[in-house]
Design a protein around this motif. Structure first.
Motif, PDB file in Angstrom:
ATOM      1  N   LYS A 287     -44.060  49.047 -19.330  1.00  0.00           N
ATOM      2  CA  LYS A 287     -45.087  48.667 -18.358  1.00  0.00           C
ATOM      3  C   LYS A 287     -46.282  48.016 -19.055  1.00  0.00           C
ATOM      4  O   LYS A 287     -46.817  47.003 -18.584  1.00  0.00           O
ATOM      5  CB  LYS A 287     -45.560  49.897 -17.574  1.00  0.00           C
ATOM      6  CG  LYS A 287     -46.577  49.572 -16.483  1.00  0.00           C
ATOM      7  CD  LYS A 287     -46.996  50.818 -15.730  1.00  0.00           C
ATOM      8  CE  LYS A 287     -47.959  50.470 -14.604  1.00  0.00           C
ATOM      9  NZ  LYS A 287     -49.156  49.742 -15.034  1.00  0.00           N
ATOM     10  N   ILE A 288     -46.702  48.597 -20.198  1.00  0.00           N
ATOM     11  CA  ILE A 288     -47.814  48.024 -20.957  1.00  0.00           C
ATOM     12  C   ILE A 288     -47.470  46.616 -21.420  1.00  0.00           C
ATOM     13  O   ILE A 288     -48.296  45.700 -21.356  1.00  0.00           O
ATOM     14  CB  ILE A 288     -48.159  48.928 -22.160  1.00  0.00           C
ATOM     15  CG1 ILE A 288     -48.759  50.249 -21.679  1.00  0.00           C
ATOM     16  CG2 ILE A 288     -49.124  48.229 -23.111  1.00  0.00           C
ATOM     17  CD1 ILE A 288     -48.969  51.269 -22.779  1.00  0.00           C
ATOM     18  N   LYS A 289     -46.229  46.433 -21.863  1.00  0.00           N
ATOM     19  CA  LYS A 289     -45.782  45.116 -22.318  1.00  0.00           C
ATOM     20  C   LYS A 289     -45.830  44.097 -21.180  1.00  0.00           C
ATOM     21  O   LYS A 289     -46.312  42.972 -21.360  1.00  0.00           O
ATOM     22  CB  LYS A 289     -44.354  45.224 -22.865  1.00  0.00           C
ATOM     23  CG  LYS A 289     -43.810  43.917 -23.414  1.00  0.00           C
ATOM     24  CD  LYS A 289     -42.393  44.085 -23.925  1.00  0.00           C
ATOM     25  CE  LYS A 289     -41.836  42.759 -24.428  1.00  0.00           C
ATOM     26  NZ  LYS A 289     -40.425  42.899 -24.900  1.00  0.00           N
ATOM     27  N   LYS A 290     -45.353  44.508 -19.993  1.00  0.00           N
ATOM     28  CA  LYS A 290     -45.381  43.608 -18.837  1.00  0.00           C
ATOM     29  C   LYS A 290     -46.814  43.300 -18.415  1.00  0.00           C
ATOM     30  O   LYS A 290     -47.131  42.161 -18.058  1.00  0.00           O
ATOM     31  CB  LYS A 290     -44.609  44.227 -17.671  1.00  0.00           C
ATOM     32  CG  LYS A 290     -43.096  44.235 -17.861  1.00  0.00           C
ATOM     33  CD  LYS A 290     -42.381  44.826 -16.657  1.00  0.00           C
ATOM     34  CE  LYS A 290     -40.869  44.794 -16.848  1.00  0.00           C
ATOM     35  NZ  LYS A 290     -40.154  45.391 -15.696  1.00  0.00           N
ATOM     36  N   ASP A 291     -47.675  44.326 -18.460  1.00  0.00           N
ATOM     37  CA  ASP A 291     -49.089  44.116 -18.101  1.00  0.00           C
ATOM     38  C   ASP A 291     -49.750  43.128 -19.059  1.00  0.00           C
ATOM     39  O   ASP A 291     -50.539  42.271 -18.634  1.00  0.00           O
ATOM     40  CB  ASP A 291     -49.843  45.451 -18.133  1.00  0.00           C
ATOM     41  CG  ASP A 291     -49.468  46.358 -16.966  1.00  0.00           C
ATOM     42  OD1 ASP A 291     -48.857  45.864 -16.002  1.00  0.00           O
ATOM     43  OD2 ASP A 291     -49.778  47.560 -17.026  1.00  0.00           O
ATOM     44  N   LYS A 292     -49.418  43.242 -20.354  1.00  0.00           N
ATOM     45  CA  LYS A 292     -49.994  42.319 -21.339  1.00  0.00           C
ATOM     46  C   LYS A 292     -49.491  40.898 -21.116  1.00  0.00           C
ATOM     47  O   LYS A 292     -50.238  39.932 -21.278  1.00  0.00           O
ATOM     48  CB  LYS A 292     -49.652  42.784 -22.755  1.00  0.00           C
ATOM     49  CG  LYS A 292     -50.463  43.985 -23.216  1.00  0.00           C
ATOM     50  CD  LYS A 292     -50.188  44.329 -24.670  1.00  0.00           C
ATOM     51  CE  LYS A 292     -51.081  45.473 -25.132  1.00  0.00           C
ATOM     52  NZ  LYS A 292     -50.853  45.826 -26.555  1.00  0.00           N
ATOM     53  N   GLU A 293     -48.214  40.780 -20.740  1.00  0.00           N
ATOM     54  CA  GLU A 293     -47.661  39.451 -20.457  1.00  0.00           C
ATOM     55  C   GLU A 293     -48.358  38.828 -19.249  1.00  0.00           C
ATOM     56  O   GLU A 293     -48.680  37.633 -19.253  1.00  0.00           O
ATOM     57  CB  GLU A 293     -46.153  39.556 -20.214  1.00  0.00           C
ATOM     58  CG  GLU A 293     -45.344  39.858 -21.473  1.00  0.00           C
ATOM     59  CD  GLU A 293     -43.872  40.074 -21.196  1.00  0.00           C
ATOM     60  OE1 GLU A 293     -43.495  40.100 -19.996  1.00  0.00           O
ATOM     61  OE2 GLU A 293     -43.091  40.211 -22.153  1.00  0.00           O
ATOM     62  N   GLU A 294     -48.579  39.643 -18.201  1.00  0.00           N
ATOM     63  CA  GLU A 294     -49.277  39.145 -17.012  1.00  0.00           C
ATOM     64  C   GLU A 294     -50.714  38.765 -17.342  1.00  0.00           C
ATOM     65  O   GLU A 294     -51.241  37.765 -16.850  1.00  0.00           O
ATOM     66  CB  GLU A 294     -49.258  40.223 -15.909  1.00  0.00           C
ATOM     67  CG  GLU A 294     -47.906  40.418 -15.250  1.00  0.00           C
ATOM     68  CD  GLU A 294     -47.434  39.163 -14.535  1.00  0.00           C
ATOM     69  OE1 GLU A 294     -48.260  38.514 -13.851  1.00  0.00           O
ATOM     70  OE2 GLU A 294     -46.244  38.830 -14.664  1.00  0.00           O
TER      71      GLU A 294
END
Length: 287
Positions: free
Chosen positions: A71-78
């Protein structure tokens, strides 16, 4: 954090599963033949139950950590995508303004192209509004955000607000800010941009000058300052771009890695403001 790093190690969960499996196999195959097992079945039952429990805990914890990190990885990508949109919008606004102004020039009109297409204050205001939208996406309400640009030159001798995000608000006298132990004063003296994730930490270190607004939120918030100095001929222009949040943090005040990452994003915003302030100094010098 340390526990999470330990649980992330793949050998740990694998070892617990293998150990539990081997132990169960030993009990099942040789449990009736080996006296040290058959005569202590209750003890081995407790040991096996303990190993099973530890294995389940390891597996569940690792699953939880993996899901959280994904989730953190996806949030950083967004967040990165949103920031790239911010950069794109800033460039697009400047390109559009250049094109519109040049394409509308009358054929017989003699013009100074620098004065015609260069409007640094308009561009900085646009950068500020885009920064607000980016921070809102990040989770910071626009009512908690403030941005200003302090300016002076070697002839003026006093500081003034060159630009503010909200012209309706009352701001602390810039000369009081620059005469005290403020972050703006520190960065203009050092020449280095600085991000403080916790205003209270800034107060304790004598780096933040408290205002009525910061007092009203018990100094909860974050602050970033970017100094800009440009000498043109015998005249020196100085500016300080400040972005501050009141009542909410821009990032976790206890996570240095997150603070460093966010400081990098703020530097990108500050660099674009710096470019416009160079142009502003040039325009002011021509007058």
């Amino acid at each position: 954090m340390a526990l999470a790093k330990i649980l992330q190690k793949p050998w740990l969960s694998s070892a617990s599963v293998i150990l539990t499996g081997l132990y169960y196999g030993t009990l099942d195959i040789w449990g009736d033949d080996w006296k040290w097992i058959s005569e202590h079945k209750d003890l081995h039952g407790y040991i096996y139950s303990f190993l099973m429990l530890v294995t389940i805990i390891f597996v569940l914890c690792k699953c939880f950590i993996d899901i959280k990190e994904e989730k953190i990885k996806k949030d950083k990508e967004e967040l990165l995508k949103k920031f790239l949109i911010f950069i794109k919008n800033v460039v697009q606004a400047k390109r559009t303004r250049f094109f519109d102004r040049v394409s509308r020039i009358e054929q017989s009109k003699r013009i100074n192209f620098f004065d015609e297409i260069t409007h640094p204050k308009d561009q900085i205001r646009f950068i500020m509004t885009q920064a607000v939208e980016f921070l809102e996406f990040y989770g910071v309400n626009r009512t908690h955000i403030e941005m200003t640009v302090l300016g002076t030159n070697s002839e003026l001798g006093t500081w003034e607000y060159a630009l503010v995000l909200d012209r309706q608000k009352q701001y602390t006298d810039p000369n009081i800010i620059m005469a005290n132990t403020s972050l703006a004063k520190r960065v203009i003296d050092s020449g280095e941009s600085t991000f403080i994730s916790d205003l209270n930490e800034g107060v304790q270190q004598n780096l933040f000058y408290k205002s009525n607004r910061s007092d009203s939120v018990s100094n909860i918030g974050s602050i970033y300052c970017k100094p800009v100095t440009l000498k043109i001929q015998d005249k020196t222009y100085k500016y300080v771009f400040t972005l501050v949040s009141y009542g909410t943090y821009l990032c976790s005040p206890n996570d240095q890695q997150e603070a460093n990452e966010f400081a990098t994003l703020l530097d990108e915003i500050g660099d674009r403001v710096e470019l416009e302030l160079y142009l502003l100094a040039m325009k002011q010098h021509k007058k």
